[in-house]
Design a protein around this motif. Structure first.
Motif, PDB file in Angstrom:
ATOM      1  N   ALA A  43       7.220  -4.579  11.079  1.00  0.00           N
ATOM      2  CA  ALA A  43       6.398  -4.585   9.861  1.00  0.00           C
ATOM      3  C   ALA A  43       5.822  -3.190   9.594  1.00  0.00           C
ATOM      4  O   ALA A  43       5.817  -2.719   8.448  1.00  0.00           O
ATOM      5  N   GLY A  44       5.357  -2.517  10.646  1.00  0.00           N
ATOM      6  CA  GLY A  44       4.825  -1.164  10.495  1.00  0.00           C
ATOM      7  C   GLY A  44       5.877  -0.176  10.026  1.00  0.00           C
ATOM      8  O   GLY A  44       5.610   0.678   9.170  1.00  0.00           O
ATOM      9  N   MET A  45       7.094  -0.306  10.583  1.00  0.00           N
ATOM     10  CA  MET A  45       8.192   0.583  10.166  1.00  0.00           C
ATOM     11  C   MET A  45       8.530   0.358   8.696  1.00  0.00           C
ATOM     12  O   MET A  45       8.788   1.322   7.960  1.00  0.00           O
ATOM     13  N   LYS A  46       8.503  -0.907   8.265  1.00  0.00           N
ATOM     14  CA  LYS A  46       8.786  -1.197   6.856  1.00  0.00           C
ATOM     15  C   LYS A  46       7.751  -0.541   5.951  1.00  0.00           C
ATOM     16  O   LYS A  46       8.091   0.022   4.911  1.00  0.00           O
ATOM     17  N   VAL A  47       6.486  -0.629   6.342  1.00  0.00           N
ATOM     18  CA  VAL A  47       5.440  -0.012   5.530  1.00  0.00           C
ATOM     19  C   VAL A  47       5.614   1.506   5.510  1.00  0.00           C
ATOM     20  O   VAL A  47       5.508   2.141   4.459  1.00  0.00           O
ATOM     21  N   MET A  48       5.905   2.092   6.670  1.00  0.00           N
ATOM     22  CA  MET A  48       6.023   3.547   6.753  1.00  0.00           C
ATOM     23  C   MET A  48       7.232   4.095   6.005  1.00  0.00           C
ATOM     24  O   MET A  48       7.160   5.168   5.413  1.00  0.00           O
ATOM     25  N   GLU A  52       9.135   1.663  -1.362  1.00  0.00           N
ATOM     26  CA  GLU A  52       7.892   1.410  -2.096  1.00  0.00           C
ATOM     27  C   GLU A  52       6.712   2.188  -1.523  1.00  0.00           C
ATOM     28  O   GLU A  52       5.823   2.598  -2.271  1.00  0.00           O
ATOM     29  N   SER A  53       6.671   2.373  -0.214  1.00  0.00           N
ATOM     30  CA  SER A  53       5.460   2.971   0.379  1.00  0.00           C
ATOM     31  C   SER A  53       5.697   4.297   1.094  1.00  0.00           C
ATOM     32  O   SER A  53       4.746   4.916   1.557  1.00  0.00           O
ATOM     33  N   HIS A  54       6.922   4.754   1.166  1.00  0.00           N
ATOM     34  CA  HIS A  54       7.221   5.995   1.881  1.00  0.00           C
ATOM     35  C   HIS A  54       6.474   7.187   1.277  1.00  0.00           C
ATOM     36  O   HIS A  54       5.959   8.035   2.003  1.00  0.00           O
ATOM     37  N   ARG A  55       6.393   7.237  -0.044  1.00  0.00           N
ATOM     38  CA  ARG A  55       5.713   8.351  -0.712  1.00  0.00           C
ATOM     39  C   ARG A  55       4.233   8.400  -0.321  1.00  0.00           C
ATOM     40  O   ARG A  55       3.683   9.469  -0.081  1.00  0.00           O
ATOM     41  N   VAL A  56       3.601   7.233  -0.208  1.00  0.00           N
ATOM     42  CA  VAL A  56       2.190   7.176   0.194  1.00  0.00           C
ATOM     43  C   VAL A  56       2.045   7.698   1.621  1.00  0.00           C
ATOM     44  O   VAL A  56       1.124   8.458   1.927  1.00  0.00           O
ATOM     45  N   MET A  57       2.972   7.310   2.506  1.00  0.00           N
ATOM     46  CA  MET A  57       2.946   7.784   3.886  1.00  0.00           C
ATOM     47  C   MET A  57       3.095   9.306   3.933  1.00  0.00           C
ATOM     48  O   MET A  57       2.374   9.985   4.662  1.00  0.00           O
ATOM     49  N   LEU A  58       3.986   9.838   3.143  1.00  0.00           N
ATOM     50  CA  LEU A  58       4.168  11.293   3.094  1.00  0.00           C
ATOM     51  C   LEU A  58       2.891  11.995   2.617  1.00  0.00           C
ATOM     52  O   LEU A  58       2.505  13.020   3.179  1.00  0.00           O
ATOM     53  N   GLN A  59       2.243  11.446   1.605  1.00  0.00           N
ATOM     54  CA  GLN A  59       1.004  12.044   1.104  1.00  0.00           C
ATOM     55  C   GLN A  59      -0.080  12.020   2.187  1.00  0.00           C
ATOM     56  O   GLN A  59      -0.812  12.991   2.352  1.00  0.00           O
TER      57      GLN A  59
END
Length: 165
Positions: A43-48, A52-59
């Motif tokens: 689940a954590g890997m999917k979020v990271m 949909e959420s990769h850009r937020v992780m990069l920011q």
């Protein structure tokens, strides 16, 4: 470092870079928690890493500030979000080991992408920050946390019996 789920002498402040494989090989989950651990990591890997959420992780990871703080606070936030979204169904004993694994996945991403070159010190401090933030959010006071950690210090571990040869 405490032995058990994360093994003693795993970190090497000087020398070889810590790797996800080294850390993962040293996370020993009890059999009854292994499936929950695996689900949380997935689940954590999917979020990271999902579209949909990769850009937020990069920011988040590219914010200003020390890398260890960004890693530790970022993964702590991820773990707390996963716990909240699970309606509290994640076993508490899984949260920190899964967070350590996800922190190492973030380290691999940073190294492989060339965005940053985390040192063992960055990783170790990031893990410490992550654990501190998580425990604090679960209501463990800093003095209780220090007391817990001190029970694993060398002076509180009895010396091995000497064998006469």
């Amino acid at each position: 470092m405490a032995t058990g789920i994360i093994q003693d002498k795993m970190a090497r402040p000087e020398g070889d870079d810590l790797s996800t494989k080294t850390v993962t090989d040293n996370i020993k989950m009890p059999p009854d928690l292994q499936k929950a651990y695996d689900r949380v990591v997935i689940a954590g890997m999917k979020v990271m890493f999902s579209k949909e959420s990769h850009r937020v992780m990069l920011q988040e990871i590219q914010r200003p500030g020390p890398l260890d703080q960004r890693l530790g606070k970022g993964i702590a936030g991820l773990m707390l979000m996963l716990f909240k979204e699970s309606n509290g169904s994640i076993p508490p004993n899984v949260i920190i080991p899964a967070g350590v694994k996800l922190l190492m996945e973030a380290v691999d991403f940073l190294r492989d992408s060339g965005l940053e070159k985390p040192t063992n010190s960055d990783i170790g401090n990031g893990m410490e920050i992550m654990i501190s933030v998580i425990l604090e959010k679960f209501g463990v006071a800093p003095d209780k946390m220090a007391q817990m950690l001190n029970q694993f210090s060398n002076e509180n571990i009895p010396a091995a019996p000497q064998t006469g040869a």
